[in-house]
Design an enzyme around this catalytic site. Structure first.
Site, short mmCIF file in Angstrom:
data_model
loop_
_atom_site.label_atom_id
_atom_site.label_comp_id
_atom_site.label_asym_id
_atom_site.label_seq_id
_atom_site.Cartn_x
_atom_site.Cartn_y
_atom_site.Cartn_z
N ASN A 124 0.92 -1.16 0.13
CA ASN A 124 -0.06 0.05 -0.18
C ASN A 124 0.84 1.39 -0.12
OD1 ASN A 124 -2.07 1.67 0.03
ND2 ASN A 124 -3.26 0.12 1.53
N HIS A 130 20.93 3.07 13.92
CA HIS A 130 21.96 3.96 14.04
C HIS A 130 22.93 3.66 15.47
CE1 HIS A 130 21.63 6.88 10.96
NE2 HIS A 130 20.63 6.77 10.97
N ALA A 186 -2.03 -2.62 13.33
CA ALA A 186 -1.74 -1.58 12.89
C ALA A 186 -1.05 -0.68 14.07
CB ALA A 186 -3.16 -0.57 12.81
N THR A 241 10.15 -5.52 17.21
CA THR A 241 11.34 -5.39 17.58
C THR A 241 12.14 -6.84 17.90
OG1 THR A 241 10.93 -5.23 19.81
CG2 THR A 241 11.28 -3.30 18.69
N ARG A 294 -2.00 -13.66 19.95
CA ARG A 294 -2.60 -15.24 19.85
C ARG A 294 -2.03 -15.64 18.78
NH1 ARG A 294 -6.65 -15.67 15.82
NH2 ARG A 294 -7.35 -13.71 14.91
#
Length: 189
Positions: free
Chosen positions: A83, A113, A159, A164, A182
């Site tokens: 998208n 960084h 969303a 991480t 889940r």
């Protein structure tokens, strides 16, 4: 298809085809039947490999680090939908499988960084890793996928999530940082 639809779609189709031909001539390894709308950018296109039947909507950026390299830094499989305003930022390696769907404003980066010692971050080396997104995943709008993440097949990223760490096939994750919500039993479909 009626005349109105043809007249509205034809210019975009021609522009997409010309963009793909241009990238191919510059060295991008790109398959057939891809669609690429305008407004985005690519650099170091010889470091990008794209399969067949992918759709890149308005404003998608594929951005390998601006440095010489003879290999592939961004590898995209077949049948993916990207998208608007997606960015793939690759210093090491980003791999995206087949049949994935990405919401708007998704950011994927395989590096961070470094900082410290009173030195400006742009003067320090990058902490480079890899990102792998399996097959048939759904990445929600505004999601961020960071260095060293490996998402198994059939994962769903909510969303706004910041991913991480990796998650196994069929995981549904959300939050900042993303946590397992889940396990999806239908991950293989």
């Amino acid at each position: 298809m009626n005349l109105e639809q043809l007249l509205l779609r034809a210019p975009h189709g021609v522009a997409s085809l010309l963009r793909i031909i241009f990238y191919h001539l510059l060295g991008m390894k790109i398959g057939s039947r891809n669609r690429w709308e305008g407004g985005g950018r690519c650099r170091r296109v010889s470091q990008i490999q794209i399969g067949d039947y992918n759709a890149f909507t308005q404003g998608c950026w594929l951005w390998p680090i601006d440095a010489p390299f003879s290999g592939i830094r961004i590898r995209i499989g077949n049948g993916n939908y990207f998208n608007r305003n997606l960015m793939v930022d690759a210093c090491g390696y980003v791999e995206i499988g087949d049949g994935n769907m990405f919401g708007p404003d998704v950011y994927i980066a395989d590096s961070n960084h470094t900082y410290g010692g009173g030195v400006a971050p742009h003067r320090l080396p990058m902490d480079v890793g890899k990102v792998r997104i399996g097959n048939n995943c759904w990445i929600g709008a505004h999601a961020i996928i960071l260095k060293d993440v490996n998402l198994g097949d059939g994962c769903v990223v909510g969303a706004g999530a910041v991913v991480t760490r990796g998650f196994p096939a069929g995981s549904v994750v959300a939050g900042v940082p993303a946590k397992l919500i889940r396990e999806n039993q239908d991950a293989s479909s």
